[in-house]
Every structure is written in structure tokens, then in C-alpha cells.
Design a protein around this motif. Structure first.
Motif, PDB file in Angstrom:
ATOM      1  N   GLU A 193      -0.886   1.312  11.771  1.00  0.00           N
ATOM      2  CA  GLU A 193      -1.426   2.493  11.096  1.00  0.00           C
ATOM      3  C   GLU A 193      -2.272   2.086   9.887  1.00  0.00           C
ATOM      4  O   GLU A 193      -3.296   2.706   9.594  1.00  0.00           O
ATOM      5  N   THR A 194      -1.846   1.029   9.202  1.00  0.00           N
ATOM      6  CA  THR A 194      -2.598   0.538   8.050  1.00  0.00           C
ATOM      7  C   THR A 194      -3.988   0.068   8.461  1.00  0.00           C
ATOM      8  O   THR A 194      -4.984   0.379   7.798  1.00  0.00           O
ATOM      9  N   ILE A 195      -4.076  -0.678   9.575  1.00  0.00           N
ATOM     10  CA  ILE A 195      -5.376  -1.149  10.057  1.00  0.00           C
ATOM     11  C   ILE A 195      -6.227   0.024  10.530  1.00  0.00           C
ATOM     12  O   ILE A 195      -7.450   0.039  10.352  1.00  0.00           O
ATOM     13  N   GLU A 196      -5.602   1.036  11.125  1.00  0.00           N
ATOM     14  CA  GLU A 196      -6.336   2.237  11.542  1.00  0.00           C
ATOM     15  C   GLU A 196      -6.949   2.926  10.319  1.00  0.00           C
ATOM     16  O   GLU A 196      -8.121   3.345  10.355  1.00  0.00           O
ATOM     17  N   TRP A 219      -7.584   3.183   0.043  1.00  0.00           N
ATOM     18  CA  TRP A 219      -8.644   2.368   0.655  1.00  0.00           C
ATOM     19  C   TRP A 219     -10.008   2.782   0.109  1.00  0.00           C
ATOM     20  O   TRP A 219     -10.873   1.936  -0.140  1.00  0.00           O
ATOM     21  N   LYS A 220     -10.204   4.090  -0.069  1.00  0.00           N
ATOM     22  CA  LYS A 220     -11.479   4.576  -0.594  1.00  0.00           C
ATOM     23  C   LYS A 220     -11.734   4.028  -1.984  1.00  0.00           C
ATOM     24  O   LYS A 220     -12.857   3.637  -2.324  1.00  0.00           O
ATOM     25  N   LEU A 245       0.831  -1.197   0.000  1.00  0.00           N
ATOM     26  CA  LEU A 245       0.000   0.000   0.000  1.00  0.00           C
ATOM     27  C   LEU A 245       0.869   1.252   0.000  1.00  0.00           C
ATOM     28  O   LEU A 245       2.060   1.196   0.306  1.00  0.00           O
ATOM     29  N   LYS A 246       0.260   2.379  -0.329  1.00  0.00           N
ATOM     30  CA  LYS A 246       0.968   3.652  -0.247  1.00  0.00           C
ATOM     31  C   LYS A 246       1.282   3.950   1.219  1.00  0.00           C
ATOM     32  O   LYS A 246       0.556   3.540   2.118  1.00  0.00           O
ATOM     33  N   ASP A 266     -11.366  -5.400  16.381  1.00  0.00           N
ATOM     34  CA  ASP A 266     -10.746  -6.382  17.278  1.00  0.00           C
ATOM     35  C   ASP A 266      -9.259  -6.546  16.984  1.00  0.00           C
ATOM     36  O   ASP A 266      -8.440  -6.663  17.902  1.00  0.00           O
ATOM     37  N   VAL A 267      -8.922  -6.578  15.718  1.00  0.00           N
ATOM     38  CA  VAL A 267      -7.517  -6.736  15.341  1.00  0.00           C
ATOM     39  C   VAL A 267      -6.708  -5.527  15.780  1.00  0.00           C
ATOM     40  O   VAL A 267      -5.557  -5.656  16.225  1.00  0.00           O
ATOM     41  N   LEU A 268      -7.302  -4.343  15.690  1.00  0.00           N
ATOM     42  CA  LEU A 268      -6.614  -3.126  16.128  1.00  0.00           C
ATOM     43  C   LEU A 268      -6.365  -3.161  17.636  1.00  0.00           C
ATOM     44  O   LEU A 268      -5.289  -2.769  18.102  1.00  0.00           O
TER      45      LEU A 268
END
Length: 290
Positions: free
Chosen positions: A178-181, A157-158, A146-147, A213-215
């Protein structure tokens, strides 16, 4: 158009794309070992890393470095060697060549030079993660890395928000949280994700759950190792509404923009000119019936 008969007698050498293990050396195939022993050269992403593999399997073939920083310099040399009749095996540090690793440009150059390109099947982190993820295995989309910048990644993501297929990404453990956020902020906290860590290695681990949950799990852990991230496709995609074609009359188009976007005629004229790739003066004259 071009056709390739991989195993007919050739006047040139052959480029073999040879996968290497993504962790467990036991995943090296018999054919991969055989090809690496028989070719004249091995083009390696990191010769030091590949040397460990070659030593383990008693492979004595000489290496040449081939990585993202010397691609343009090295490709003409490799093509010349292949055209002289020497065969080359290209390998990355782990998994399949050309997938998030150098190789694609070399394949293109070989095809343009009518040099056979022969791929070998083998280990691949994305597919390995997919079949054990619990997410729908087909269809799927491989995105890769990802970027990095927050704004750019959220825009990415959008753009992926409406995709219905399972998505596969590679990510650094240092950027994973940060990616999951970003994912949760754009796709929603309920979107299911799977973190696949250290595939085929001793500390292989799968973390399955929704983004929220993963976050929470990531907030309590220091994650290390190679990461493959899988994201569930959109289970309730919005229907895509086809936009009406522009009205034929320029004045009508300006009036529509003024009404829909609550802007002045001056701003609407600018927008219509840009949308239709027309001169602003032309739209202005049509609107004012000059």
C-alpha cells in the motif's frame, strides 16, 4: 549552552548509548561488549530479547526494562541511579538507540541533569541499506515510519515530493504494498525505489527498480521480515516561486482574491481576514470604504 567532556572524571554515572546487531550477531563490536559488561545496569527495550544477546556474549549485567510504554515512569528512576554514580547502558532491540526506538527523552533528561551521554558507533539499518541501494548516498534524509492512514500518508508523500535527496524509511512488510501504491500515485510510477529486506540476515534481499516495476513484483510476492525502504530524490524539482507580499491596501487585496479565485466579495473578505489575521469587519469596512 552546555559542554560535555565525555571522559573526564565525573561525580555522576554515565549513560552509554550502545548499538546492537540488526540481525547478524557478528556485527556486535568489541567495545559494545566491553561497555555492557562494565556498566551497572542495562536499560533494555525488551529484556527477553536482550537476554539472548547477553547470553551469547557471556554478559552478566542486570537489566531494567525501558520501552515506549514506561518511559515517563522509568526516566526519573534512571536519572536518580545515574546521579548516585551508577552507569547505565541503553539498548534497543536492534540497531542504534533513539532511532525509531525509545531513548531520546532519556538523553534529553540526562543533558538537563548534566549527566554525560556517551554514544557508541555501530549497526544501523538505514545507513546499511543506503550504501548498497545504488541511489545517491548524499545528501539523504531519514524519515523513519510513515503515517498509516491512506489520506495522511499521501499528504506526507506530497510534502516530500520536491525533496532532491535520497529518503530513508522503515516500513512493516504488511503495509509495504500500500505504501508503494501511495508513493506511485503521488511521486509517479517512474520514481526509483529500493526495498531492503532482512539486512545482515540469511535471507537478505534488495529489490531495485521504479515504483511501477516494484509494485508488480510485490503483487506476486508475500513479503516478510524487517523492511527498509529507500526512495530516490526528485531529479527535476519545480522551481519554488516566491509569493508576492500582500498588497498594503485591504480593498486591493480583496479584489485580487475575487479575481484570482473567482469568488464573491463576501467570500474574498473572509479569506483576506483569515490570511492577514485581521477582523472580518475591518476588511469589510475597508472594501466598502465605510
Amino acid at each position: 549552552m552546555e559542554t560535555q567532556k565525555s571522559y573526564e572524571v565525573q561525580t555522576t554515572g554515565t549513560l552509554y548509548l550502545v548499538p546492537t546487531p540488526i540481525g547478524n550477531l557478528g556485527d556486535m563490536t568489541f567495545r559494545a561488549v566491553e561497555v555492557l559488561k562494565e556498566v551497572d545496569w542495562i536499560a533494555s527495550e525488551d529484556t527477553r530479547n536482550t537476554r539472548k544477546l547477553l547470553t551469547h556474549f557471556d554478559i552478566l549485567t542486570q537489566q531494567l526494562s525501558f520501552h515506549e510504554h514506561n518511559t515517563q515512569e522509568r526516566i526519573p528512576q534512571l536519572i536518580a541511579m545515574l546521579e548516585s554514580g551508577e552507569s547505565i547502558a541503553q539498548v534497543s532491540d536492534a540497531g542504534m538507540p533513539s532511532i525509531s526506538d525509545p531513548g531520546h527523552e532519556l538523553v534529553q533528561a540526562c543533558i538537563e541533569a548534566s549527566i554525560p551521554v556517551v554514544p557508541l558507533p555501530g549497526a544501523n539499518a538505514g545507513i546499511t541499506a543506503l550504501i548498497a541501494s545504488g541511489l545517491t548516498p548524499q545528501p539523504f534524509t531519514f524519515i523513519g515510519f510513515l503515517k498509516r492512514k491512506k489520506k495522511d500518508q499521501r499528504a506526507q508523500w506530497k510534502a516530500l515530493e520536491q525533496k532532491e535527496e535520497t529518503m530513508i524509511f522503515y516500513e512493516s512488510p504488511y503495509r509495504l504494498k500500500e505504501t508503494i501504491e501511495n508513493l506511485a500515485a503521488v511521486l509517479g510510477e517512474e520514481r526509483r525505489v529500493v526495498i531492503c529486506r532482512e539486512l545482515t540476515k540469511r535471507y537478505e534481499e534488495f529489490v531495485r527498480g521504479n515504483a511501477k516495476d516494484v509494485l508488480e513484483w510485490l503483487n506476486q510476492k508475500t513479503v516478510k521480515g524487517e523492511i527498509c525502504l529507500l526512495v530516490e530524490g526528485n531529479q527535476n524539482p519545480e522551481a519554488v516561486v516566491e509569493k508576492e507580499p500582500f498588497p498594503e491596501d485591504l480593498k486591493e487585496h480583496v479584489e485580487i482574491v475575487m479575481q484570482e479565485e473567482d469568488v464573491s466579495s463576501k467570500d474574498a473578505i473572509k479569506q483576506v481576514a483569515k490570511l492577514r489575521n485581521r477582523k472580518k469587519q475591518e476588511v469589510y469596512q475597508a472594501y466598502h470604504e465605510i
